[in-house]
Design a protein around this motif. Structure first.
Motif, PDB file in Angstrom:
ATOM      1  N   ARG A   1       7.396 -11.752  -7.064  1.00  0.00           N
ATOM      2  CA  ARG A   1       7.405 -10.836  -5.927  1.00  0.00           C
ATOM      3  C   ARG A   1       6.070 -10.113  -5.812  1.00  0.00           C
ATOM      4  N   TYR A   2       5.390 -10.351  -4.689  1.00  0.00           N
ATOM      5  CA  TYR A   2       4.083  -9.711  -4.473  1.00  0.00           C
ATOM      6  C   TYR A   2       4.297  -8.257  -4.056  1.00  0.00           C
ATOM      7  N   VAL A   3       3.647  -7.328  -4.747  1.00  0.00           N
ATOM      8  CA  VAL A   3       3.790  -5.903  -4.413  1.00  0.00           C
ATOM      9  C   VAL A   3       2.449  -5.247  -4.106  1.00  0.00           C
ATOM     10  N   VAL A   4       1.350  -6.015  -4.232  1.00  0.00           N
ATOM     11  CA  VAL A   4       0.029  -5.512  -3.859  1.00  0.00           C
ATOM     12  C   VAL A   4      -0.628  -6.596  -3.016  1.00  0.00           C
ATOM     13  N   ARG A   5      -1.280  -6.216  -1.946  1.00  0.00           N
ATOM     14  CA  ARG A   5      -2.051  -7.186  -1.171  1.00  0.00           C
ATOM     15  C   ARG A   5      -3.253  -6.488  -0.555  1.00  0.00           C
ATOM     16  N   SER A   6      -4.221  -7.294  -0.117  1.00  0.00           N
ATOM     17  CA  SER A   6      -5.375  -6.672   0.533  1.00  0.00           C
ATOM     18  C   SER A   6      -4.924  -6.171   1.903  1.00  0.00           C
ATOM     19  N   ARG A   7      -5.622  -5.161   2.410  1.00  0.00           N
ATOM     20  CA  ARG A   7      -5.201  -4.479   3.620  1.00  0.00           C
ATOM     21  C   ARG A   7      -5.046  -5.429   4.817  1.00  0.00           C
ATOM     22  N   ASP A   8      -5.932  -6.433   4.861  1.00  0.00           N
ATOM     23  CA  ASP A   8      -5.889  -7.307   6.030  1.00  0.00           C
ATOM     24  C   ASP A   8      -5.267  -8.679   5.744  1.00  0.00           C
ATOM     25  N   GLY A   9      -5.149  -9.052   4.513  1.00  0.00           N
ATOM     26  CA  GLY A   9      -4.762 -10.427   4.216  1.00  0.00           C
ATOM     27  C   GLY A   9      -3.307 -10.589   3.850  1.00  0.00           C
ATOM     28  N   GLY A  10      -2.915 -11.831   3.718  1.00  0.00           N
ATOM     29  CA  GLY A  10      -1.575 -12.148   3.257  1.00  0.00           C
ATOM     30  C   GLY A  10      -1.577 -12.264   1.747  1.00  0.00           C
ATOM     31  N   VAL A  11      -0.668 -13.068   1.249  1.00  0.00           N
ATOM     32  CA  VAL A  11      -0.654 -13.264  -0.194  1.00  0.00           C
ATOM     33  C   VAL A  11      -1.004 -14.706  -0.486  1.00  0.00           C
ATOM     34  N   PRO A  12      -1.629 -14.968  -1.617  1.00  0.00           N
ATOM     35  CA  PRO A  12      -2.030 -16.343  -1.930  1.00  0.00           C
ATOM     36  C   PRO A  12      -0.816 -17.210  -2.194  1.00  0.00           C
ATOM     37  N   GLU A  13      -0.973 -18.463  -1.837  1.00  0.00           N
ATOM     38  CA  GLU A  13       0.117 -19.429  -1.992  1.00  0.00           C
ATOM     39  C   GLU A  13       0.093 -20.004  -3.405  1.00  0.00           C
ATOM     40  N   GLY A  14       1.173 -19.875  -4.116  1.00  0.00           N
ATOM     41  CA  GLY A  14       1.300 -20.548  -5.410  1.00  0.00           C
ATOM     42  C   GLY A  14       0.399 -20.033  -6.510  1.00  0.00           C
ATOM     43  N   GLN A  15      -0.151 -18.848  -6.343  1.00  0.00           N
ATOM     44  CA  GLN A  15      -0.954 -18.293  -7.440  1.00  0.00           C
ATOM     45  C   GLN A  15      -0.876 -16.766  -7.418  1.00  0.00           C
ATOM     46  N   PRO A  16      -1.214 -16.154  -8.514  1.00  0.00           N
ATOM     47  CA  PRO A  16      -1.127 -14.691  -8.552  1.00  0.00           C
ATOM     48  C   PRO A  16      -2.251 -14.046  -7.753  1.00  0.00           C
ATOM     49  N   PHE A  17      -2.004 -12.838  -7.291  1.00  0.00           N
ATOM     50  CA  PHE A  17      -3.032 -12.065  -6.591  1.00  0.00           C
ATOM     51  C   PHE A  17      -3.621 -11.066  -7.579  1.00  0.00           C
ATOM     52  N   LEU A  18      -4.850 -11.394  -8.046  1.00  0.00           N
ATOM     53  CA  LEU A  18      -5.404 -10.636  -9.162  1.00  0.00           C
ATOM     54  C   LEU A  18      -6.399  -9.554  -8.807  1.00  0.00           C
ATOM     55  N   PRO A  19      -7.186  -9.705  -7.709  1.00  0.00           N
ATOM     56  CA  PRO A  19      -8.276  -8.751  -7.513  1.00  0.00           C
ATOM     57  C   PRO A  19      -7.785  -7.315  -7.599  1.00  0.00           C
ATOM     58  N   HIS A  20      -8.657  -6.481  -8.091  1.00  0.00           N
ATOM     59  CA  HIS A  20      -8.289  -5.087  -8.252  1.00  0.00           C
ATOM     60  C   HIS A  20      -9.400  -4.320  -7.567  1.00  0.00           C
ATOM     61  N   SER A  21      -9.334  -4.306  -6.227  1.00  0.00           N
ATOM     62  CA  SER A  21     -10.446  -3.727  -5.481  1.00  0.00           C
ATOM     63  C   SER A  21      -9.969  -2.537  -4.661  1.00  0.00           C
ATOM     64  N   ALA A  22     -10.926  -1.923  -3.974  1.00  0.00           N
ATOM     65  CA  ALA A  22     -10.654  -0.643  -3.319  1.00  0.00           C
ATOM     66  C   ALA A  22      -9.686  -0.752  -2.136  1.00  0.00           C
ATOM     67  N   ASP A  23      -9.719  -1.899  -1.420  1.00  0.00           N
ATOM     68  CA  ASP A  23      -8.920  -1.907  -0.186  1.00  0.00           C
ATOM     69  C   ASP A  23      -7.610  -2.669  -0.332  1.00  0.00           C
ATOM     70  N   GLU A  24      -6.878  -2.366  -1.411  1.00  0.00           N
ATOM     71  CA  GLU A  24      -5.574  -2.973  -1.603  1.00  0.00           C
ATOM     72  C   GLU A  24      -4.486  -1.942  -1.354  1.00  0.00           C
ATOM     73  N   VAL A  25      -3.382  -2.412  -0.844  1.00  0.00           N
ATOM     74  CA  VAL A  25      -2.257  -1.510  -0.602  1.00  0.00           C
ATOM     75  C   VAL A  25      -0.997  -2.067  -1.234  1.00  0.00           C
ATOM     76  N   LEU A  26      -0.044  -1.180  -1.499  1.00  0.00           N
ATOM     77  CA  LEU A  26       1.228  -1.586  -2.066  1.00  0.00           C
ATOM     78  C   LEU A  26       2.189  -2.028  -0.959  1.00  0.00           C
ATOM     79  N   VAL A  27       2.944  -3.075  -1.240  1.00  0.00           N
ATOM     80  CA  VAL A  27       4.012  -3.500  -0.331  1.00  0.00           C
ATOM     81  C   VAL A  27       5.284  -3.623  -1.171  1.00  0.00           C
ATOM     82  N   ASP A  28       6.409  -3.546  -0.488  1.00  0.00           N
ATOM     83  CA  ASP A  28       7.669  -3.808  -1.164  1.00  0.00           C
ATOM     84  C   ASP A  28       7.824  -2.938  -2.421  1.00  0.00           C
ATOM     85  N   SER A  29       7.345  -1.680  -2.328  1.00  0.00           N
ATOM     86  CA  SER A  29       7.307  -0.815  -3.506  1.00  0.00           C
ATOM     87  C   SER A  29       7.968   0.533  -3.238  1.00  0.00           C
ATOM     88  N   GLY A  30       9.113   0.511  -2.551  1.00  0.00           N
ATOM     89  CA  GLY A  30       9.880   1.737  -2.346  1.00  0.00           C
ATOM     90  C   GLY A  30       9.060   2.818  -1.684  1.00  0.00           C
TER      91      GLY A  30
END
Ligand SMILES: [Zn+2]
Ligand SMILES: [Zn+2]
Length: 827
Positions: A361-390
């Motif tokens: 379950r993806y709970v962090v993504r970049s502000r403008d992008g979707g989530v990567p297909e079939g791999q983890p989303f690793l970057p830890h950069s300034a413009d990431e937001v939480l999704v699906d996180s209450g």
């Protein structure tokens, strides 16, 4: 003046004997001179002094000698690191008692060290296997024990199956985890061990701001300590009698994505949580995992294998049931031995989830992008937001880390936490040749420290050295029998001995007052000398000796015994001299260079100078004797110059010019060399210092050929050269100083100073051509007028010879570059 030829054998030994008889290098506290404590790592007493020792000690010896001539009160001591395994192995292999083997080696090494001509103050010698020394190593243990900084615990330790000894983590080397001494792969064993609580000092040990150390060493210590910030979070489990499982994470912002939990197979809760149906399978997996090494378990290459244990935890943020697995990729010693599985945002967790079809379950993504297909989303950069996180959905990830950590703390489920890679320092060894741990075991009162008044706990001499896996002391009835210090009952003595790195964690303190009988050191002497101003040694000690010494000083400071924070103010590492085959020198490879043969052939000064000339001291390199003849010839030239014997060999051009110009040029060369060599020595750039002294020798030779012998500037140049050379070639400099009628000893003279007005003036060399062919060179200052240069060129004897009476047509000058004298065409 006698005109003997250069023959180091005729004076080197004699000077060393005189220096020693006169106590030239003995150091006392007090007096008006500023103190300078220069220390080079003492050697292990493994046998002969080899070329690597020469290389290591000559550099700091040069600095020590210069500092002394510069007016510092220099302490430069030497001693021997004489406890440890090789002595015991020699006893086992050859039937020699470790003490006999060790002290015979010390006698030989001490004599060999003397031939190097170093200014060690041998009156301060420290030998760590002497009872007068290890009494205080035991004292150090007791101070830490009473302060709660030494403790005993059952531990899975690294064990060398060949040496039959426990190794500290730092003594396990390489990706395949081999014993640092013998190279055998290590195995794990559970044993009662003694530890020093170095982890209490983890944060302070990360602060290098007040010491001048090489950046690579600071980095290695930083990585070794391995501090990471994050949060601890409790995951309740569905079993009444089991406490919630605490995980450490550096990414609390991803907690809503935790869809499973993984425990180390060794985790304490595994047995209680495992369901009955799966118990046999789980136990088999745990047994298998314990056989593997940490490196195998952490390897990124292998597939993450694990097993479900039939239990569930609850993600405290989502309140979802998540399955509990065990896997060998989670290590018991790191963090809490439990991790929350966040497959969308961690590579290992992702691979694990894919393999066992666990939800992602993806709970962090970049502000403008979707989530990567079939791999983890690793970057830890300034413009990431939480999704699906209450309640945290939409929050920037950077803000979510503290926000979720705070929420976790409010819920009473953990909070901010720091995790370290470093573990406590394992200090006990199940061997003989070390200081016995000063503890006795009483049936009534348990473990009790030996009273300080009963130190040292002496090593008995008559023991059996056959390696059995337990200390030879365990079969020595006389050693074992002790009295309880509390009630006087019969008690049993601890048979473990202390790691040699405990000996070396405080030896620099003992040098300050090595003969104190009733205390480890004289506080006044330590106050005077410490900290060490410059420490030199091999970079291989980055996380062993150097870290332990810093810990020991900080602990002793906190216990009120010291009033400074760091043992070594400045640290410099020399490079390593490898064998001619580019491999580390070792007896087994047969590539060890014996310096004694070279000393017999060339003398100590040539060997010293050659070692310092082969390249930058901090780099080392493979051994090659190529060039030693050249260095030897340089010293012979100095001999001839200083004894005014002319003969400068071929290839030197005679300087020409007015007397005034010659004087100015020579003085400029002298003073510039003083300035540059002083700077080079201070920065441990010995090779460049030597080449600058070679250049000065050339300048002196040219001036001598131009008739300057006997002139003040010539005498100044020669005397300065000898003074500059004295730290590097102490015997030759002393001998020539005497021959020139100067007062004994050159090593007690003031270091030469330079006149900035003279060093500012440079000289240049101008090639002088006749019809385009090089015939001579002029040495002039850059501001010499063109008419003067033309006059000097035409006055050159070599030019006159080529002109053969013809008058030149014209003289062409390229300013600062060359002079060309054009003659009439033939015919
Ligand atoms: Zn070994
Ligand atoms: Zn007792």
């Amino acid at each position: 003046m006698t005109a003997e030829r250069f023959d180091p054998a005729s004076y080197e030994d004699a000077w060393r004997e005189r220096w020693e008889a006169d106590g030239l290098y003995r150091t006392e506290e007090g007096g008006p001179r500023a103190k300078h404590y220069l220390l080079t790592m003492y050697p292990y007493t493994s046998g002969d002094v080899h070329i690597g020792h020469w290389y290591a000690v000559t550099g700091p010896d040069i600095v020590a000698r210069m500092r002394r001539m510069q007016g510092f009160n220099v302490m430069f001591p030497m001693g021997f690191d004489s406890f440890g395994l090789p002595a015991e192995n020699a006893a086992i292999d050859r039937g020699i008692h470790p003490a006999v083997w060790t002290y015979a080696n010390i006698d030989r090494m001490r004599a060999q060290f003397r031939t190097i001509g170093t200014m060690f103050d041998w009156s301060r010698e420290v030998v760590t296997s002497d009872p007068e020394y290890y009494r205080w190593t035991q004292w150090l243990f007791l101070q830490l024990y009473r302060a709660g900084l030494a403790y005993r615990a059952l531990a899975a330790v690294d064990w060398c199956p060949k040496d039959l000894v426990v190794l500290a983590r730092e003594q396990v080397e390489g990706p395949d985890r081999r014993c640092w001494r013998c190279g055998t792969p290590c195995v794990k064993r559970d044993l009662e061990q003694w530890f020093f609580r170095i982890t209490n000092y983890a944060d302070e040990l990360l602060d290098f701001s007040r010491i001048d150390w090489p950046e690579p060493i600071n980095l290695m210590q930083t990585n070794w300590i391995g501090r990471s910030e994050g949060a601890e979070i409790d995951f309740p489990v569905e079993a009444d009698e089991v406490d919630p499982i605490r995980v450490f994470t550096t990414r609390p912002d991803t907690v809503y994505g935790a869809t499973f939990m993984v425990l180390a197979p060794e985790h304490a809760a595994v047995a209680a949580l495992t369901s009955e149906q799966l118990r046999a399978e789980v136990e088999a997996y745990v047994t298998e995992a314990r056989r593997e090494t940490e490196i195998e378990r952490m390897s990124t290459e292998r597939e993450r294998a694990g097993i479900f244990i039939g239990a569930h935890a609850v993600n405290p943020m989502t309140n979802e049931r998540i399955p509990i697995w065990i896997s060998d990729y989670v290590l018991p010693g790191y963090g809490t031995g439990a991790v929350m599985g966040v497959p969308a945002h961690d590579e290992r967790d992702h691979a694990f989830a894919v393999r066992y079809e666990l939800p992602i379950r993806y709970v962090v993504r970049s502000r403008d992008g979707g989530v990567p297909e079939g791999q983890p989303f690793l970057p830890h950069s300034a413009d990431e937001v939480l999704v699906d996180s209450g309640e945290f959905t939409g929050m920037a990830a950077a803000d979510a880390i503290p926000a979720i950590t705070t929420r976790v703390a409010e819920l009473g489920l953990g909070g901010p936490a720091v995790s370290y890679r470093i573990r406590d320092w394992l200090i006990s060894r199940q061997r003989y040749w070390g200081p016995p741990v000063p503890i006795v075991y009483c049936d009534v009162h348990g473990a009790q420290p030996v009273p300080e008044s009963e130190l040292p706990v002496l090593l008995p001499v008559d023991v059996d050295f056959a390696p059995t896996g337990v200390s030879p002391l365990q079969s020595h009835a006389g050693f074992l029998a002790a009295r309880c210090p509390v009630g006087g009952e019969p008690a049993r003595r601890e048979t473990d001995t202390l790691d040699t790195f405990v000996d070396s964690a405080w030896y620099f303190l003992r040098y300050c007052s090595p003969h104190e009988a009733d205390r480890p050191w004289d506080p006044e002497a330590v106050k005077h000398w410490m900290p060490v101003d410059l420490y030199t040694g091999g970079a291989e000690h980055a996380v062993l000796h150097l870290l332990y010494s810093r810990f020991a000083v900080k602990a002793l400071r906190d216990l009120g015994h010291l009033d400074f924070d760091e043992p070594f103010q400045a640290l410099r590492n020399q490079g390593q001299i490898l064998g001619a085959d580019h491999q580390r020198m070792s007896k087994s490879r047969g590539n060890v260079v014996n310096p004694d043969d070279l000393v017999v052939r060339y003398g100590s000064d040539t060997v010293r100078l050659f070692l310092m000339f082969i390249g930058p001291w901090d780099q080392g390199g493979p051994w090659s004797a190529t060039g030693i003849e050249g260095v030897h010839r340089f010293l012979a030239r100095v001999w001839n110059l200083a004894t005014d014997r002319g003969s400068h060999g071929p290839g030197l051009t005679v300087a020409i010019g007015s007397d005034e110009e010659l004087t100015r040029a020579l003085r400029a060369a002298t003073h510039r060399t003083i300035q540059e060599v002083s700077d080079d020595y201070a920065e441990l750039h010995f090779n460049t210092a030597i080449s600058k002294m070679m250049e000065l020798a050339n300048a002196i030779a040219r001036a001598g050929d131009a008739g300057m012998v006997g002139a003040d500037a010539h005498a100044e140049a020669v005397d300065s050269l000898l003074l500059l050379l004295a730290p590097a070639a102490p015997h030759l400099a002393e001998e020539l100083w005497k021959r020139r009628g100067r007062p004994y000893s050159i090593h007690q003279q003031a270091w030469p100073t330079y006149d900035p007005a003279l060093t500012a003036t440079e000289t240049i060399e101008l090639p002088v051509q006749v019809d385009g062919k090089l015939r001579d060179r002029l040495v002039v200052t850059p501001d010499t007028p063109a008419e003067e240069i033309e006059r000097l060129a035409l006055a050159s004897e070599k030019v006159l010879a080529h002109l053969a009476g013809r008058a030149p047509v014209r003289v062409v000058q390229v300013p600062g570059r060359l002079v060309n004298i054009v003659t009439p065409r033939e015919g």
